[in-house]
Write a protein that holds these residues in place. Structure first.
Motif, PDB file in Angstrom:
ATOM      1  N   GLU A 122      -4.754  13.602 -11.988  1.00 15.62           N
ATOM      2  CA  GLU A 122      -5.699  13.463 -10.805  1.00 15.62           C
ATOM      3  C   GLU A 122      -5.872  11.623 -10.561  1.00 15.62           C
ATOM      4  OE1 GLU A 122      -8.338  13.989 -14.442  1.00 15.62           O
ATOM      5  OE2 GLU A 122      -6.635  15.021 -13.419  1.00 15.62           O
ATOM      6  N   TRP A 123      -5.848  11.016 -11.649  1.00 14.85           N
ATOM      7  CA  TRP A 123      -6.078   9.434 -11.374  1.00 14.85           C
ATOM      8  C   TRP A 123      -4.991   8.828 -10.950  1.00 14.85           C
ATOM      9  CZ3 TRP A 123      -6.062  11.738 -16.561  1.00 14.85           C
ATOM     10  CH2 TRP A 123      -5.030  11.571 -17.215  1.00 14.85           C
ATOM     11  N   ASN A 124      -3.574   9.498 -10.664  1.00 10.64           N
ATOM     12  CA  ASN A 124      -2.268   9.047  -9.951  1.00 10.64           C
ATOM     13  C   ASN A 124      -2.331   9.587  -8.696  1.00 10.64           C
ATOM     14  OD1 ASN A 124      -1.682   7.489 -12.135  1.00 10.64           O
ATOM     15  ND2 ASN A 124      -0.156   9.404 -12.954  1.00 10.64           N
ATOM     16  N   GLN A 125      -3.450  10.057  -8.197  1.00  6.15           N
ATOM     17  CA  GLN A 125      -3.447  10.743  -6.778  1.00  6.15           C
ATOM     18  C   GLN A 125      -4.143  10.033  -5.687  1.00  6.15           C
ATOM     19  OE1 GLN A 125      -4.845  14.756  -7.391  1.00  6.15           O
ATOM     20  NE2 GLN A 125      -3.340  15.197  -8.823  1.00  6.15           N
ATOM     21  N   GLY A 126      -3.800   9.779  -4.550  1.00  7.52           N
ATOM     22  CA  GLY A 126      -4.783   8.924  -3.591  1.00  7.52           C
ATOM     23  C   GLY A 126      -3.768   7.686  -3.186  1.00  7.52           C
ATOM     24  N   VAL A 127      -4.902   7.102  -2.337  1.00  6.38           N
ATOM     25  CA  VAL A 127      -3.902   5.689  -1.693  1.00  6.38           C
ATOM     26  C   VAL A 127      -4.213   4.503  -2.511  1.00  6.38           C
ATOM     27  CG1 VAL A 127      -4.107   4.320   0.360  1.00  6.38           C
ATOM     28  CG2 VAL A 127      -4.645   6.626   0.549  1.00  6.38           C
ATOM     29  N   PHE A 128      -3.236   3.705  -2.941  1.00  9.89           N
ATOM     30  CA  PHE A 128      -3.394   2.498  -3.831  1.00  9.89           C
ATOM     31  C   PHE A 128      -3.125   1.147  -2.795  1.00  9.89           C
ATOM     32  CE2 PHE A 128      -3.023   6.456  -6.299  1.00  9.89           C
ATOM     33  CZ  PHE A 128      -4.113   6.180  -7.274  1.00  9.89           C
ATOM     34  N   THR A 129      -3.405   0.153  -3.445  1.00 10.79           N
ATOM     35  CA  THR A 129      -2.793  -1.207  -3.041  1.00 10.79           C
ATOM     36  C   THR A 129      -2.776  -2.092  -3.813  1.00 10.79           C
ATOM     37  OG1 THR A 129      -3.765  -0.993  -0.793  1.00 10.79           O
ATOM     38  CG2 THR A 129      -2.973  -3.304  -1.492  1.00 10.79           C
ATOM     39  N   SER A 177       0.879  -1.125   0.038  1.00  8.56           N
ATOM     40  CA  SER A 177       0.153   0.127  -0.160  1.00  8.56           C
ATOM     41  C   SER A 177       0.930   1.210  -0.014  1.00  8.56           C
ATOM     42  CB  SER A 177      -0.915  -0.033   1.220  1.00  8.56           C
ATOM     43  OG  SER A 177      -1.792  -1.039   1.121  1.00  8.56           O
ATOM     44  N   PHE A 178       0.380   2.345  -0.680  1.00 14.36           N
ATOM     45  CA  PHE A 178       1.182   3.540  -0.618  1.00 14.36           C
ATOM     46  C   PHE A 178       0.175   4.691  -1.118  1.00 14.36           C
ATOM     47  CE2 PHE A 178       1.347   1.413  -4.731  1.00 14.36           C
ATOM     48  CZ  PHE A 178       1.117   2.290  -5.713  1.00 14.36           C
ATOM     49  N   THR A 179       0.475   5.988  -0.513  1.00 14.88           N
ATOM     50  CA  THR A 179       0.059   7.171  -0.757  1.00 14.88           C
ATOM     51  C   THR A 179       0.785   7.841  -2.083  1.00 14.88           C
ATOM     52  OG1 THR A 179      -1.006   7.498   1.256  1.00 14.88           O
ATOM     53  CG2 THR A 179      -1.013   9.313   0.005  1.00 14.88           C
ATOM     54  N   LEU A 180       0.019   8.137  -3.035  1.00 17.57           N
ATOM     55  CA  LEU A 180       0.679   8.627  -4.315  1.00 17.57           C
ATOM     56  C   LEU A 180       0.291   9.989  -4.646  1.00 17.57           C
ATOM     57  CD1 LEU A 180       2.980   7.911  -6.423  1.00 17.57           C
ATOM     58  CD2 LEU A 180       0.917   7.093  -7.883  1.00 17.57           C
ATOM     59  N   GLU A 181       1.371  10.986  -4.645  1.00 17.26           N
ATOM     60  CA  GLU A 181       0.830  12.508  -5.261  1.00 17.26           C
ATOM     61  C   GLU A 181       1.565  12.627  -6.872  1.00 17.26           C
ATOM     62  OE1 GLU A 181       3.013  14.920  -2.589  1.00 17.26           O
ATOM     63  OE2 GLU A 181       1.705  14.549  -0.815  1.00 17.26           O
ATOM     64  N   ASP A 182       0.657  13.300  -7.471  1.00 12.78           N
ATOM     65  CA  ASP A 182       0.863  13.880  -8.771  1.00 12.78           C
ATOM     66  C   ASP A 182       0.683  15.256  -8.894  1.00 12.78           C
ATOM     67  OD1 ASP A 182       0.710  14.030 -11.648  1.00 12.78           O
ATOM     68  OD2 ASP A 182       0.771  11.891 -11.739  1.00 12.78           O
ATOM     69  N   PRO A 183       1.415  15.999  -9.511  1.00 17.50           N
ATOM     70  CA  PRO A 183       1.214  17.379  -9.816  1.00 17.50           C
ATOM     71  C   PRO A 183       0.067  17.623 -10.878  1.00 17.50           C
ATOM     72  CG  PRO A 183       3.311  16.917 -10.738  1.00 17.50           C
ATOM     73  CD  PRO A 183       2.826  15.639 -10.209  1.00 17.50           C
ATOM     74  N   LEU A 184       0.010  16.694 -11.814  1.00 12.44           N
ATOM     75  CA  LEU A 184      -0.867  16.995 -12.898  1.00 12.44           C
ATOM     76  C   LEU A 184      -2.259  16.082 -13.186  1.00 12.44           C
ATOM     77  CD1 LEU A 184      -0.010  19.232 -14.683  1.00 12.44           C
ATOM     78  CD2 LEU A 184       0.909  17.525 -16.642  1.00 12.44           C
TER      79      LEU A 184
END
Length: 403
Positions: A325-332, A316-323
């Protein structure tokens, strides 16, 4: 009418070739004399970029009928840990100065990334004119270029090999065949299609020569592309699939001892050649080369080959993306014992935190997890760090193309 209201974002087509060329040459300050120096003729200059408009996805801002800002995305493929990924190669990025500071390029890049995602291009490469600018847009350095200079008296002594070297034309099919074998086992390397080869040769001098190493069974296992000028042996690229071919090619280079004062070249393997020379006191410099960006984290992770293990794992990880939106959030990611992953939204938000740039450097193995953690780019516990290190394959990225 206000200038911004006049602007329209749309596809750049072959009918816009003249405007496309004019904008490229203005932004990158390429003149006819520059092109003549490498042997280009006037008709070639006019039509050189037509294949880009025919095969690539090119977007531009138009002020009425005038092209004022543009970006092209080539349909390429790259190898990532022995698996082929569709890659969007960004190039031809430019805006006339009177249209600067209007956010045109940011919107162009966003639209280009949206389109890449729809075409299944889960990763993008580019050669940066400004590393800080593209980092702010989510790209990160993933490969280096090492430049070396070996004086004539430092050239390696001849080593016994069973094969031989022959000189051939650079665009011979043998060169493409050897490169293909090499690229398929080289992490991050380009799988060169016709368009990629066209770009690879675009700025070469007419004097470029190829030398191929054949083993005793006449299997071509390596080549060096080079030219000699002013008593300097210039290496464009040296490719070999085994140590025998490397030695054979250096034998060939050393045979020029009486003709040259030094050998200069670029090495994209990120491995200093000094260690392999008897006289290791040579000049070597390293500089960042290409950047990459994960376009869609779900597509990318679902294709990505993790290291096989004895049991199923969950990351699991929390991902940030400056551009994006689909790459932003918590994923597993649920990772099978064979290393196949399936990514889904949700999970422990505190397990690990990083941005898309760091994730790109991490999954490309450009930087080790421990380094990214130590420098504050990857936030996680020591146990999670050890877990991440155990997930990932390690191999130095290789990328020698330019577009």
């Amino acid at each position: 009418m206000n200038r911004e209201k006049r602007l329209e974002l749309k596809k750049v087509e072959p009918k816009h070739l003249q405007q496309f060329n004019q904008l490229l040459r203005y932004v990158f300050q390429v003149t006819n004399s520059n092109l003549h120096e490498v042997g280009w003729k006037e008709p070639e200059i006019a039509s050189a970029k037509l294949p880009v408009l025919e095969q690539a996805h090119v977007l531009g801002w138009f002020d009425k009928d005038k092209l004022v800002s543009q970006a092209a995305v080539y349909p390429f493929q790259v190898r990532i840990f022995n698996k082929t990924f569709e890659m969007g190669g960004v190039t031809g990025v430019g805006t006339y100065p009177e249209y600067a500071n209007m956010g045109l390029m940011a919107k162009l890049l966003y639209k280009a990334l949206v389109d890449m995602r729809e075409r299944g291009q889960s990763v993008s490469y580019l050669f940066p004119y400004s590393i800080p600018y593209y980092r702010r847009k989510g790209w990160e350095i993933i490969s280096d270029k090492m430049t070396f200079e070996v004086k004539d008296f430092q050239l390696p002594k001849m080593k016994t090999v069973s094969g031989e070297v022959e000189r051939i034309e650079p665009e011979h099919e043998i060169i493409k065949e050897v490169y293909s074998r090499f690229a398929h086992k080289s992490h991050a390397a380009m799988i060169r299609n016709e368009l990629a080869w066209d770009e690879y040769w675009r700025w070469d001098l007419e004097e470029l020569t190829a030398a191929v190493y054949y083993d005793q069974s006449r299997q071509a296992n390596g080549y060096v592309l080079y030219w000699i000028a002013d008593e300097v042996f210039h290496i464009k690229e040296m490719v070999y699939v085994n140590e025998e071919a490397r030695r054979g090619l250096w034998n060939f280079i050393s045979a020029h001892f009486s003709m040259v004062t030094k050998v200069v070249g670029d090495n994209y393997s990120n491995e200093p050649i000094a260690f392999l020379l008897e006289d290791a006191e040579i000049e070597e410099t390293i500089s960042p080369y290409f950047m990459a960006r994960i376009v869609d984290i779900e597509q990318f992770i679902n294709q990505y080959p993790f290291k096989p293990q004895k049991e199923k794992r969950t990351w699991s990880f929390t991902l940030e993306d400056p551009l994006l939106e689909w790459n932003q959030g918590v994923f597993t990611a649920e990772i099978s014992p064979e290393g196949k992953a399936v990514l889904s939204p949700g999970g422990d938000p505190d397990a690990a935190k990083l941005d898309i740039q760091t994730m790109t450097a991490l999954l490309f193995a450009y930087r080790k997890p421990e380094y990214l953690h130590r420098t504050g780019r990857l936030e996680c516990s020591p146990d999670t760090l050890e877990f991440i290190e155990d997930l990932l394959e390690t191999q130095t990225p290789y990328f020698s193309d330019y577009f």
